[in-house]
Each structure stands twice: as structure tokens, then as C-alpha cells.
Design an enzyme around this catalytic site. Structure first.
Site, PDB file in Angstrom:
ATOM      1  N   ASP A  86       0.865  -1.178   0.000  1.00 55.33           N
ATOM      2  CA  ASP A  86       0.000   0.000   0.000  1.00 55.33           C
ATOM      3  C   ASP A  86       0.905   1.232   0.000  1.00 55.33           C
ATOM      4  O   ASP A  86       2.100   1.146   0.286  1.00 55.33           O
ATOM      5  CB  ASP A  86      -0.853   0.034   1.275  1.00 55.33           C
ATOM      6  CG  ASP A  86      -2.021  -0.933   1.239  1.00 55.33           C
ATOM      7  OD1 ASP A  86      -2.112  -1.747   0.305  1.00 55.33           O
ATOM      8  OD2 ASP A  86      -2.853  -0.873   2.176  1.00 55.33           O
ATOM      9  N   HIS A 142       4.308  -7.621   0.080  1.00 53.45           N
ATOM     10  CA  HIS A 142       3.856  -8.876  -0.507  1.00 53.45           C
ATOM     11  C   HIS A 142       4.625  -9.161  -1.796  1.00 53.45           C
ATOM     12  O   HIS A 142       5.099  -8.230  -2.460  1.00 53.45           O
ATOM     13  CB  HIS A 142       2.355  -8.789  -0.828  1.00 53.45           C
ATOM     14  CG  HIS A 142       1.485  -8.597   0.378  1.00 53.45           C
ATOM     15  ND1 HIS A 142       0.444  -9.457   0.684  1.00 53.45           N
ATOM     16  CD2 HIS A 142       1.480  -7.648   1.355  1.00 53.45           C
ATOM     17  CE1 HIS A 142      -0.163  -9.032   1.795  1.00 53.45           C
ATOM     18  NE2 HIS A 142       0.460  -7.944   2.224  1.00 53.45           N
ATOM     19  N   SER A 226       8.645   3.549   5.498  1.00 56.13           N
ATOM     20  CA  SER A 226       9.746   3.371   4.583  1.00 56.13           C
ATOM     21  C   SER A 226       9.310   3.392   3.134  1.00 56.13           C
ATOM     22  O   SER A 226       8.223   3.841   2.792  1.00 56.13           O
ATOM     23  CB  SER A 226      10.483   2.073   4.901  1.00 56.13           C
ATOM     24  OG  SER A 226      11.813   2.152   4.441  1.00 56.13           O
TER      25      SER A 226
END
Length: 266
Positions: A86, A142, A226
Site C-alpha cells: 500500500d 507482498h 519506509s
């Protein structure tokens, strides 16, 4: 003068002692009362969280929250590449001049990012994507495609912020920050995920040492905010599926390989 002052603040934030203190406070139960304020301040969408707000014991516990099963659907087709996180897709495009790309006025060399010309050469005719994760975002990453994990390795030591201020006034954080690199071999191309740490060198966490990458699988998280750099080798014709930078979610398609199209590479 303003630029010099902001640069000094960025370097101070990267101080190891300050980073350890911040980590200690954020992971302490003493920070639990701040979760409500934190959530409201960043307008966090809690509808997809695996647990209600009351479940979390600290700011860091809340920050590293997981999601409900199925909260991030994705196209399972082998020829599509999906977003690994995201956040904000800050930039994307071909790697220019064989080895460089520009973000926030800084020109980055993939040789410096990988600190090894042989490793970097794999991606010199490929593509890059930059994903910035703000304090409001879900902070797990992911796998963007199915494949085999060829290598995992860490580089860098100092950790500057990778927010807009850090990218603008920091000393090229993608080339200097602690970063954990995962390289995959997919059916079409090699892919590298460069997880760039912020504030402290322990901010990138992996779940296991499995050599198999399953598209959409959650395989780690950031314990502080990050950035992820995603590189695609470009051996197989490839087209980005996004038209401009902007907000993105894990699982959204960001590119497609065209294995039946003749390659334009020499």
C-alpha cells in the site's frame, strides 16, 4: 540557509541513539493510549484491519497491523505484476541510460543501490517503481509475482528518513540507507524488491527464509515507515499498467509481460 537547516534535521533524525529511543518508546505499552490520537491524526481506515483498535498494545503493534483475509484481492495471472505494498506510487518508468533514474531532483545509480555492478546489470534495460509508505499506510509487503527467491541480502548502515523531506534534502537515501534486497526469478524476468529502512537498521522484518515466492503472499513488514524500490529486468517485453503516480494498494496490477511479442533489446 533553509536547505542547510532541513538537511541538518534529516541527519539528526538518522542518529542511532535517537532511533533506538524512538523504537523503545513506540514498542512500549506506555504508548498504547496514543493509538487513538495516532489513528485520528492520520485518518487510518480501520475497516480492513484484522483486529479492532483495542487489540493492539502499542503504537508499533498498531503500526505493523495485519489485514483481514481477502482484504487485498489481486489478479493471479502469471503475466501480471502487482503492487507489493500500500502507499503512494511515487515514480515509475524505464531505467534511463542503462543504469539511472531521477526522483525528487536526485539522480540515482542502480550500481550504487545494489553496490555491485554485476547484480545491477541485470536491471539496466528494465523498469523501476518507487512505493512510499506513509505513517497512515498498511506496512506489510507482498510478493508481486510467483517465482523463486534467488537471493536475500542487506546493504547500507545509516538510515535517513524516506519521506518527501528526506528524499529532497537527505543524502540520496536509496543509496545510503540500510536496505534489504530480495531478488526473484519469475517465469518472464528477474525482479528485485529493495526494502529501504527508515530511522533505524532494524526496521525491515522478514517472516521466513523460504525460497518460493507466491504472488500476493505477505512475507514481511516495516516496523517504521519506509520505501520499496521494485526493479524488473526487461528481458521479456513489458508494459506498465499505471498511467501516473498516485495512491495504490497491495495487489493492484502495475504491469503486464508480453511473452509472445518480439523483444526490442539487442
Amino acid at each position: 540557509m533553509k536547505k542547510k537547516l532541513l538537511k541538518s534535521l534529516v541527519e539528526l533524525t538518522g542518529n542511532p541513539l535517537a532511533s533506538r529511543l524512538l523504537q523503545h518508546l513506540a514498542s512500549s505499552r506506555l504508548s498504547k493510549p496514543l493509538i487513538h490520537t495516532y489513528s485520528n491524526a492520520y485518518k487510518i481506515d480501520e475497516s480492513s484491519m484484522a483486529y479492532p483498535r483495542e487489540h493492539y498494545t502499542s503504537i508499533q503493534d498498531y503500526f505493523t497491523r495485519t489485514l483481514k483475509p481477502g482484504a487485498r484481492p489481486f489478479d493471479s495471472s502469471k503475466d501480471t505484476l502487482i503492487s507489493p505494498s500500500d502507499g503512494q506510487l511515487s515514480a515509475f518508468g524505464p531505467v534511463e541510460d542503462g543504469h539511472r533514474f531521477t526522483i525528487k531532483g536526485h539522480t540515482y545509480s542502480i550500481n550504487q543501490i545494489f553496490m555491485d555492478e554485476k547484480r545491477a546489470s541485470v536491471y539496466k534495460n528494465g523498469w523501476y517503481y518507487v512505493f512510499y509508505l506513509s505513517p497512515a499506510d498498511y506496512h506489510h509487503f507482498h510478493y508481486p509475482a510467483d517465482g523463486h527467491v534467488n537471493s536475500r541480502y542487506a546493504l547500507g548502515t545509516i538510515s535517513y528518513p524516506v519521506n518527501n523531506m528526506g528524499l529532497t534534502y537527505g543524502d540520496k537515501p536509496f543509496e545510503t540507507n540500510y536496505r534489504l534486497i530480495t531478488e526473484l526469478s519469475t517465469e518472464f524476468d528477474k525482479v528485485a524488491l529493495v526494502k529501504v529502512g527508515a530511522l533505524n537498521v532494524n526496521s525491515v522484518q522478514l517472516y521466513s527464509s523460504s525460497k518460493e515466492a507466491h504472488k500476493g503472499e505477505d512475507f514481511g513488514y516495516f516496523s517504521f515507515g519506509s520505501t520499496i524500490l521494485l526493479f524488473v529486468a526487461g528481458d521479456t517485453p513489458f508494459t506498465p499498467s499505471v498511467s501516473e503516480p498516485g495512491a495504490i494498494l497491495v495487489g493492484e496490477t502495475i504491469g503486464t509481460w508480453h511473452p509472445n511479442t518480439p523483444s526490442s533489446k539487442n
